[in-house]
Enzyme design. Sequence first.
Site, PDB file in Angstrom:
ATOM      1  N   CYS A  87      -0.402  11.170  -5.712  1.00 39.42           N
ATOM      2  CA  CYS A  87      -0.315  11.703  -4.361  1.00 39.42           C
ATOM      3  C   CYS A  87      -0.682  13.183  -4.411  1.00 39.42           C
ATOM      4  CB  CYS A  87       1.075  11.511  -3.784  1.00 39.42           C
ATOM      5  SG  CYS A  87       2.368  12.049  -4.878  1.00 39.42           S
ATOM      6  N   LYS A  96       0.862  -1.185   0.000  1.00 37.72           N
ATOM      7  CA  LYS A  96       0.000   0.000   0.000  1.00 37.72           C
ATOM      8  C   LYS A  96       0.894   1.229   0.000  1.00 37.72           C
ATOM      9  CE  LYS A  96      -3.248   3.069   0.690  1.00 37.72           C
ATOM     10  NZ  LYS A  96      -4.168   3.469  -0.413  1.00 37.72           N
TER      11      LYS A  96
HETATM   12  C1  LIG Z   1      -5.898   9.385  -3.729  1.00 42.77           C
HETATM   13  C2  LIG Z   1      -4.767   9.557  -2.740  1.00 42.77           C
HETATM   14  C3  LIG Z   1      -5.325   9.431  -1.320  1.00 42.77           C
HETATM   15  C4  LIG Z   1      -4.203  10.952  -2.902  1.00 42.77           C
HETATM   16  C5  LIG Z   1      -3.634   8.542  -3.005  1.00 42.77           C
HETATM   17  C6  LIG Z   1      -3.910   7.103  -2.564  1.00 42.77           C
HETATM   18  C7  LIG Z   1      -4.941   6.432  -3.395  1.00 42.77           C
HETATM   19  C8  LIG Z   1      -6.176   6.039  -2.886  1.00 42.77           C
HETATM   20  C9  LIG Z   1      -6.563   6.262  -1.463  1.00 42.77           C
HETATM   21  O1  LIG Z   1      -5.792   5.833  -0.545  1.00 42.77           O
HETATM   22  O2  LIG Z   1      -7.636   6.866  -1.292  1.00 42.77           O
HETATM   23  N1  LIG Z   1      -7.107   5.443  -3.678  1.00 42.77           N
HETATM   24  C10 LIG Z   1      -6.874   5.195  -5.011  1.00 42.77           C
HETATM   25  O3  LIG Z   1      -7.723   4.654  -5.738  1.00 42.77           O
HETATM   26  N2  LIG Z   1      -5.660   5.545  -5.540  1.00 42.77           N
HETATM   27  C11 LIG Z   1      -4.701   6.165  -4.787  1.00 42.77           C
HETATM   28  O4  LIG Z   1      -3.617   6.477  -5.339  1.00 42.77           O
END
Ligand SMILES: CC(C)(C)CCc1c(C(=O)O)[nH]c(=O)[nH]c1=O
Length: 312
Positions: free
Chosen positions: A131, A44
Amino acid sequence: ADLSTTVAGVHLDNVFFNASGVWCQHEEELKALLESGSGSLITKSATFEHREGNPSPRYLPLPGGVGSINSMGLPNEGYEYYLNYAKQFDYTQAKPLFISLSGLSLADNVKMVTAFVEADLPCILEVNFSCPNVPGKPQLGYDIDAMDAALATLAPLIKKPFGIKLPPYFDIAHFDQVAAVVNKYDNLAYVTCINSVGNGLAIDLDTETALIKPKDGFGGLGGLMVLQTALANVNAFYRRLPNKQVIGVGGVVSGKEAFLHILAGASAVQIGTQLKEEGPAMFDRIKKELQEIMEKKGYKSVNDFRGKVKTL
Ligand SMILES: CC(C)(C)CCc1c(C(=O)O)[nH]c(=O)[nH]c1=O
């Protein structure tokens, strides 16, 4: 049929692994991936500090198997947890380990990358360009100059081959602009396309309410409904990055979509939504389905048809 491949110079016995974020936050989940039919595993996305992430419901599959929506909010154990995991990882077994980093600032990414480089481990680093950037500005992956600046700092630090996770693009000029930046960095060995399609809104007819709690219900879309966007991004970068590789992710629910991702140019194939719904046993099913399709078509290896999508 041979499903083996190489990404960033490391061998995978088969093209499949998890999409970062799914089944990979804790070491118990990573252990299940190690014991599954996957060819690799990725952690993750890590931030410098541990994060609880957003309030639930923050992930939901959508009715009718069309896909999923999520606004997890980067819940993770903090980068040191994944650094320790990478330090104790058994690199003599068949699966390479990928580490996803998603610093909340370039400074955080520099600190995390520095720690991994100092540890000098065989794992491959992947920087998540979805990010968040400076508040009020779009995510890094949608800010070409910020992306170039980040890579100018991170690529020399990482030194070894590494990858970046890209959001989906929808404009040919954006494919051109992003590829021009990516091609500047020799050790940027691959791009992973696509991250979830940003800021969708799922609404329930009966309750007239958004399905997920965070961000007024706005969240990233995944699953079958993003397949064609994923195939386009994989193929657009396959055509534009002749000396690099593309990992395909988005809409893979069976061997058929995996075949299409490889036909579009993917060197490896990640699965998110379907893995979340079916669990790691899914890898054995999808490997068998892909092999059946290949045998029917007379392909002995994924190298026989990678990137060979035809046009009219
Ligand atoms: C959307 C962010 C929280 C900025 C990065 C982590 C992430 C998330 C998340 O942790 O919400 N979900 C996704 O589908 N793609 C991602 O890259």
